[in-house]
Design a protein around this motif. Sequence first.
Motif, PDB file in Angstrom:
ATOM      1  N   ILE A 297      -9.924   2.438  -0.123  1.00  0.00           N
ATOM      2  CA  ILE A 297     -10.227   2.011  -1.337  1.00  0.00           C
ATOM      3  C   ILE A 297     -11.219   0.640  -0.996  1.00  0.00           C
TER       4      ILE A 297
ATOM      5  N   LEU B 213     -10.197  -2.742  -9.707  1.00  0.00           N
ATOM      6  CA  LEU B 213      -9.546  -2.140  -8.585  1.00  0.00           C
ATOM      7  C   LEU B 213      -9.997  -2.268  -7.340  1.00  0.00           C
TER       8      LEU B 213
ATOM      9  N   VAL C 269      -6.865  -0.562   2.598  1.00  0.00           N
ATOM     10  CA  VAL C 269      -6.064  -0.084   1.426  1.00  0.00           C
ATOM     11  C   VAL C 269      -6.496   1.380   1.308  1.00  0.00           C
TER      12      VAL C 269
ATOM     13  N   ALA D 209      -5.567   5.236  -0.439  1.00  0.00           N
ATOM     14  CA  ALA D 209      -4.960   5.976  -1.794  1.00  0.00           C
ATOM     15  C   ALA D 209      -4.447   7.198  -1.075  1.00  0.00           C
TER      16      ALA D 209
ATOM     17  N   SER E 285      -4.371   6.857 -10.610  1.00  0.00           N
ATOM     18  CA  SER E 285      -5.269   6.066 -11.459  1.00  0.00           C
ATOM     19  C   SER E 285      -6.760   6.223 -10.904  1.00  0.00           C
ATOM     20  N   LEU E 286      -6.997   6.577  -9.920  1.00  0.00           N
ATOM     21  CA  LEU E 286      -8.426   6.772  -9.668  1.00  0.00           C
ATOM     22  C   LEU E 286      -8.621   8.141  -9.939  1.00  0.00           C
TER      23      LEU E 286
ATOM     24  N   CYS F  94      -8.868  -4.798  -3.935  1.00  0.00           N
ATOM     25  CA  CYS F  94      -8.206  -4.306  -2.752  1.00  0.00           C
ATOM     26  C   CYS F  94      -9.197  -4.614  -1.681  1.00  0.00           C
TER      27      CYS F  94
ATOM     28  N   PHE G 222       2.404   1.673  -3.564  1.00  0.00           N
ATOM     29  CA  PHE G 222       1.648   1.983  -4.819  1.00  0.00           C
ATOM     30  C   PHE G 222       0.464   3.043  -4.366  1.00  0.00           C
ATOM     31  N   ALA G 223       0.596   3.509  -3.246  1.00  0.00           N
ATOM     32  CA  ALA G 223      -0.439   4.486  -2.788  1.00  0.00           C
ATOM     33  C   ALA G 223      -0.529   5.726  -3.719  1.00  0.00           C
TER      34      ALA G 223
ATOM     35  N   ASN H 196       0.778  -1.216  -0.036  1.00  0.00           N
ATOM     36  CA  ASN H 196       0.027   0.146  -0.118  1.00  0.00           C
ATOM     37  C   ASN H 196       0.728   1.401   0.150  1.00  0.00           C
TER      38      ASN H 196
ATOM     39  N   GLN I 139       0.213   5.992  -6.996  1.00  0.00           N
ATOM     40  CA  GLN I 139      -0.155   5.406  -8.327  1.00  0.00           C
ATOM     41  C   GLN I 139      -1.728   5.095  -8.220  1.00  0.00           C
ATOM     42  N   LEU I 140      -2.014   4.574  -7.032  1.00  0.00           N
ATOM     43  CA  LEU I 140      -3.680   4.296  -6.938  1.00  0.00           C
ATOM     44  C   LEU I 140      -4.296   5.501  -6.898  1.00  0.00           C
TER      45      LEU I 140
END
Length: 217
Positions: free
Chosen positions: A177, A121, A169, A171, A73-74, A125, A66-67, A63, A69-70
Amino acid sequence: MTLMYVRLRFKKVNEIITIRIRKRSILKSTSGHDVKLIKEVTDRLYHLCRMHYKLCHLMRELNKTFAFQLLCSLAVSMGDVLFQSYYLYHLLFNNVPNVTTTMILCPIAWLVDEMVEIFLLVRSCASSCESANTTPILLHEFRNELDNIEIESHIQMYSLQLLHQKIRVSALGFFDIDYSLIYSIVGAVTTYLVIFIQFDQQTSDIKLYPVGNCSGP
């Protein structure tokens, strides 16, 4: 792929605990006399809880990694859904000349693609967190079905430790998420879409009925 592996490991831990729950009649019949069986169960629980702790640590590291990136992306997916929805509204209700089927199908396909991406996604999660957070509940069920004080004390200790390892998880800490995020995205997109449509209608009214400048003497 890594998140899928972690989720499968959590499910395997829960599956083993569930099998032990189904064999509670064997533990009841021992009533504390079968020392070998008690040691086997406590050792297995210890290794399962250690594995659960390591998996939770791995989830937190993933987490953190890639936080950002998440979040990006969202944000991009939400923006695409919003603007493609507005573009589709513009094509259908603003009397745009020479509108073709391709012009309508392209934003629809883009909308479906982005919504599926968001759903997958969130589902990945949320299911991983659910599998991780189910383990202490299973341990409590296991404990309630036992008559052995020694095993109960071990289970109580492990379940309390796991309850403090609750996984979520997020962001970058802005929001979690989970499935509630889908409702939040739908609500936000709908709100901004209504605002855009209102601005569009006001602009059209100004063009149709321009306000003249009145100059005094």
